[in-house]
Scaffold this motif. Structure first.
Motif, PDB file in Angstrom:
ATOM      1  N   ALA A 102       0.834  -1.200   0.000  1.00 15.90           N
ATOM      2  CA  ALA A 102       0.000   0.000   0.000  1.00 15.90           C
ATOM      3  C   ALA A 102       0.871   1.253   0.000  1.00 15.90           C
ATOM      4  N   ARG A 103       0.301   2.356  -0.487  1.00 19.45           N
ATOM      5  CA  ARG A 103       1.026   3.615  -0.529  1.00 19.45           C
ATOM      6  C   ARG A 103       0.632   4.472   0.676  1.00 19.45           C
ATOM      7  N   HIS A 104       1.623   4.850   1.463  1.00 18.78           N
ATOM      8  CA  HIS A 104       1.405   5.693   2.626  1.00 18.78           C
ATOM      9  C   HIS A 104       2.015   7.069   2.394  1.00 18.78           C
ATOM     10  N   VAL A 105       1.638   8.021   3.233  1.00 15.19           N
ATOM     11  CA  VAL A 105       2.093   9.401   3.085  1.00 15.19           C
ATOM     12  C   VAL A 105       2.685   9.885   4.406  1.00 15.19           C
ATOM     13  N   ILE A 106       3.785  10.618   4.301  1.00 16.98           N
ATOM     14  CA  ILE A 106       4.385  11.269   5.468  1.00 16.98           C
ATOM     15  C   ILE A 106       4.552  12.753   5.138  1.00 16.98           C
ATOM     16  N   TRP A 107       3.995  13.599   5.992  1.00 18.94           N
ATOM     17  CA  TRP A 107       4.213  15.034   5.863  1.00 18.94           C
ATOM     18  C   TRP A 107       5.338  15.440   6.807  1.00 18.94           C
ATOM     19  N   LEU A 108       6.315  16.159   6.266  1.00 19.53           N
ATOM     20  CA  LEU A 108       7.440  16.667   7.033  1.00 19.53           C
ATOM     21  C   LEU A 108       7.350  18.192   7.022  1.00 19.53           C
ATOM     22  N   ALA A 109       7.063  18.752   8.187  1.00 20.59           N
ATOM     23  CA  ALA A 109       6.806  20.187   8.301  1.00 20.59           C
ATOM     24  C   ALA A 109       7.886  20.802   9.185  1.00 20.59           C
ATOM     25  N   ILE A 110       8.626  21.745   8.636  1.00 17.37           N
ATOM     26  CA  ILE A 110       9.761  22.354   9.332  1.00 17.37           C
ATOM     27  C   ILE A 110       9.359  23.726   9.874  1.00 17.37           C
ATOM     28  N   ARG A 111       9.649  23.947  11.152  1.00 19.13           N
ATOM     29  CA  ARG A 111       9.500  25.288  11.709  1.00 19.13           C
ATOM     30  C   ARG A 111      10.762  26.065  11.403  1.00 19.13           C
ATOM     31  N   GLU A 112      10.639  27.078  10.574  1.00 15.64           N
ATOM     32  CA  GLU A 112      11.831  27.845  10.173  1.00 15.64           C
ATOM     33  C   GLU A 112      12.240  28.867  11.234  1.00 15.64           C
ATOM     34  N   SER A 113      11.273  29.420  11.960  1.00 11.90           N
ATOM     35  CA  SER A 113      11.634  30.415  12.985  1.00 11.90           C
ATOM     36  C   SER A 113      10.590  30.432  14.058  1.00 11.90           C
TER      37      SER A 113
END
Length: 218
Positions: free
Chosen positions: A207-218
């Motif tokens: 199956a195809r899964h999804v990962i969101w990678l969200a970076i706090r820049e400041s």
């Protein structure tokens, strides 16, 4: 069926075994299985890569079968610390009982602290307390297991995660399915966002899964 576990707020998890394989299910939904762990491991390894060289304090929401925790510990230095927030106490009992062979002693790693609580309560604590927050508490960015989990993925919940991270910190969210517009929601909360899609099995299978990678820049 090996055991059941009541979920605070209602509902029940089921731990099942067939041969050497294990599954944790919620109703008719398989939440996690012992034979497919690639995307859960990637949740940790991808987050650690984006944390850079200064690995510090990590929060993991959801213990599951320990694949994310094991991958995080393999990637993090000895000076790091990992807090695992697990809502259902019996999941920790399973980790030390019928699923102990999957955990391989990771719960006894001195870098690890297990908190029996709602991960939201930790996120809502002091600001800038984590370098990474990894969420694998539902099958995607909605409150499947607990309706209260919706607050993790709503606009103000994502802003709370942004506040809980130190500058440069990463919020990583696992999902068994794509969610149109969720990346935009993360960006609106102040994150720089990358969406990764991957198969659960090797050689492009599963199956195809999804990962969101969200970076706090400041």
């Amino acid at each position: 069926m090996i055991d059941t576990a009541d979920i605070p707020g209602g509902g029940q998890l089921q731990l099942k075994q067939r041969g050497d394989d294990f599954a944790i299910e919620y109703g008719e939904t398989q939440l996690m299985v012992s034979w497919a762990s690639r995307s859960e491991e990637a949740l940790a390894t991808l987050a650690c890569q984006r944390m850079g060289m200064e690995h510090g304090r990590m929060l993991i929401g959801g213990l599951g079968m320990g694949f994310t925790l094991s991958a995080a510990l393999a990637a993090l230095p000895g000076s790091a610390s990992v807090v695992v927030a697990e809502l259902v106490p019996k999941v920790v009992e399973w980790a030390r009982g019928p699923l102990a062979h999957l955990f391989g002693g990771t719960l006894d790693d001195p870098r690890v602290a297990i908190e029996i609580c709602d991960v939201h309560d930790i996120i809502s604590g002091p600001p800038e307390q984590f370098d990474a927050i990894l969420l694998d508490v539902d099958n995607g960015p909605d409150g499947l297991i607990s309706a209260a989990n919706d607050r993790l993925y709503c606009d103000w919940g994502l802003r709370a995660a942004h506040t809980a991270l130190r500058p440069g910190g990463v919020l990583a969210i696992w999902s068994s399915y794509p969610e149109h517009g969720f990346a935009d929601r993360l960006e609106d909360a102040g994150f720089m966002v990358e969406e990764v899609s991957l198969r659960t099995g090797e050689r492009g299978r599963g199956a195809r899964h999804v990962i969101w990678l969200a970076i706090r820049e400041s």
